[in-house]
Design an enzyme around this catalytic site. Sequence first.
Site, PDB file in Angstrom:
ATOM      1  N   HIS A  99       0.878  -1.176   0.000  1.00 45.77           N
ATOM      2  CA  HIS A  99       0.000   0.000   0.000  1.00 45.77           C
ATOM      3  C   HIS A  99       0.919   1.230   0.000  1.00 45.77           C
ATOM      4  CE1 HIS A  99      -2.297  -3.007   2.358  1.00 45.77           C
ATOM      5  NE2 HIS A  99      -3.386  -2.462   1.862  1.00 45.77           N
ATOM      6  N   ASP A 102       2.388   1.990   3.364  1.00 46.79           N
ATOM      7  CA  ASP A 102       3.353   1.011   3.916  1.00 46.79           C
ATOM      8  C   ASP A 102       4.775   1.453   3.631  1.00 46.79           C
ATOM      9  OD1 ASP A 102       1.103  -0.584   4.288  1.00 46.79           O
ATOM     10  OD2 ASP A 102       1.469  -1.755   2.468  1.00 46.79           O
ATOM     11  N   GLU A 266      -8.862 -13.583  -1.620  1.00 44.32           N
ATOM     12  CA  GLU A 266      -8.174 -13.866  -0.356  1.00 44.32           C
ATOM     13  C   GLU A 266      -8.917 -14.960   0.396  1.00 44.32           C
ATOM     14  OE1 GLU A 266      -6.576 -10.601   1.828  1.00 44.32           O
ATOM     15  OE2 GLU A 266      -7.032 -11.540   3.758  1.00 44.32           O
TER      16      GLU A 266
HETATM   17  C1  XUL Z   1      -7.504  -6.469   4.275  1.00 42.01           C
HETATM   18  C2  XUL Z   1      -6.711  -6.888   3.101  1.00 42.01           C
HETATM   19  C3  XUL Z   1      -5.831  -5.849   2.501  1.00 42.01           C
HETATM   20  C4  XUL Z   1      -5.764  -5.919   1.017  1.00 42.01           C
HETATM   21  C5  XUL Z   1      -5.028  -4.763   0.401  1.00 42.01           C
HETATM   22  O1  XUL Z   1      -8.326  -7.447   4.781  1.00 42.01           O
HETATM   23  O2  XUL Z   1      -6.751  -8.020   2.687  1.00 42.01           O
HETATM   24  O3  XUL Z   1      -4.571  -5.948   3.076  1.00 42.01           O
HETATM   25  O4  XUL Z   1      -5.156  -7.092   0.602  1.00 42.01           O
HETATM   26  O5  XUL Z   1      -5.539  -3.552   0.765  1.00 42.01           O
HETATM   27 CO    CO Z   2      -5.738  -9.008   1.157  1.00 39.19          CO
END
Ligand code: XUL
Ligand code: CO
Length: 441
Positions: A99, A102, A266
Site C-alpha cells: 500500500h 506502507d 483472499e
Molecule cells: C484487508 C486486506 C488488505 C488488502 C489490500 O483485509 O486483505 O490488506 O489485501 O488492501
Molecule cells: Co488481502
Amino acid sequence: MSYFTNVNKINYEGPKSTNPFAFKFYNPEEKIGDKTMEEILRFGVAYWHTFTEDLSDPFGASTAIRPWDKYKGMDLAKARVEAAFEFFEKLNVPYFCFHDVDIAPEGSTLKESNENLDTIVSMMKDYMKDSKTKLLWNTANNFTHPRFVHGAASSNNADVFAYAAAKVKKGLEISKELGGENYVFWGGREGYETLLNTDMKLEMDNLGRFYHMAVDYAQEIGNDVQFLIEPKPKEPMKHLYDFDVATGFAFLQNYNLQDHFKFNIEANHATLAGHTFEHELNYARVNNMLGSVDANQGDTLLGWDTDEFPTDLYSTTLAMYEIIKNGGLGRGGLNFDAKARRGSFDPEDLFHAHIAGMDSFAVGLRVAKKLVDDNVLDGIVDDRYKSYTEGIGLDIVEGKTDFRELEKHALGLTEVKNESGKLEHIKATINQYLLQAYAAD
Ligand code: XUL
Ligand code: CO
C-alpha cells in the site's frame, strides 16, 4: 547493513531436511508439467505484514521485534526498503506488494505525502535493478486515515472522493514507474455502517465512476496494468460493497467494468463471506475472472480476519487445483497477505512463516497436478453429469427442448433413479493423493 544477520539464503533441502531455514517442499526449479514451481506459484511478500506490522491486536500492544524500528519517519521508511530487499533475496521470492502508506509516511499535506513516496519509489527502483523481485501489485490505503471514516470513493463527502482519487492516481503512476503487474482495489471502507444514513445507490454509482476513472487514467498514462478487485464481506465496515466474487462480478457487469477487472481472492475473506476459499476461486475461474490470490487462512474458532500464514494442505491443494484448471494465474500471483502470530515476534519468524506458507502451496501444487493428470475429480464430475450428454439431457443443454416436451418426458418416466455422490470415497481418495505425493522422495 544487514537486518537478518542470523539468516542466510533459504534453499530447497527436501522433505527430510530438519533445517528450520530451508524449504522442504518448495523447490523453485522443480518442473511441474512444463513450468517450474517458481513460475507457477509466483509468490509475493506483503510489505505491510512483513515490514510495517507491529503485531498489536485490539487488546494488546505491539510485540514485534524489528531491527529497523530504531529509526523514525523517512529514515524508517528507507531502512524498511533495505530490510525488504535483503529479505526478498534471502527468501528468493519473485514478487512483493504494498500500500502507499506502507512504504512512505503520510506528510502533513497530500503534496508532502507524494514527495515522500517519490523518494522511496526511486530508492526501490534502484534496488530493483539488482534484484529479481518485481512488483506484483500496489494499492492505495484509503481506509486507515480518519478522513476515510465514512468511506473513500463511497464517502458521502465529495472532498474525500477527490482525495481518494488523487491517491489512486499517484498509485498508478508508481505502478508504471516500478513496472507493477497488477493494481488492487480493496475497499475496506467502501460499504456502510448503517442504512439509516446511507444512500446505497449513490455510493455504489460513485464507486463505479471511481473505477472507470482509474481505468481511464491508466490508459491515458500508458500503464497496461491488470486491475483487480479484492472482495471482502465485512470488516472494518458492517457491509462491504465488494462482498464476494459473485457480488463483485454483478457490480462490475452493472457498471460495465467487467472487461477491465479480475479478482484478487483472499482465503480469509472467502471464509468471512461464508464460502470456502475454493468456492471463490472456482466462481472467478468459471467466469474467466480469476486474477490473483491473497494467500492466507482464517480460524473458524475466531471468526475475524486473522490473516494466518497458510498451512492447511487440504486447502492449498484445492486452491492449486482451481489455479491449475485456470491455466495458472497469468499476471497474478500468490501474495502472502498473512502475518506471524503475536507470539511469533522475532525477525526470524518472518522467514519461518513464509517458508511454511511456500512449502504448503508447493505441496498443494504437486498434489493438485497429480489429481488433474489422473483425471480424478474431472472423472467423477463427468460421470456425475453424464445424463446431460445424451437424450433429454443433451436436448436441455443444447436448448432444443421446452416445458411441454419436458412434461411429456416426465410423464413417461416410471421411476426416477439417482446415483450416489460418493463424497466420503472422494475425500478418502484426496487423502491418498496427499499422503502419497512425497512417498518416493
Ligand atoms: C484487508 C486486506 C488488505 C488488502 C489490500 O483485509 O486483505 O490488506 O489485501 O488492501
Ligand atoms: Co488481502
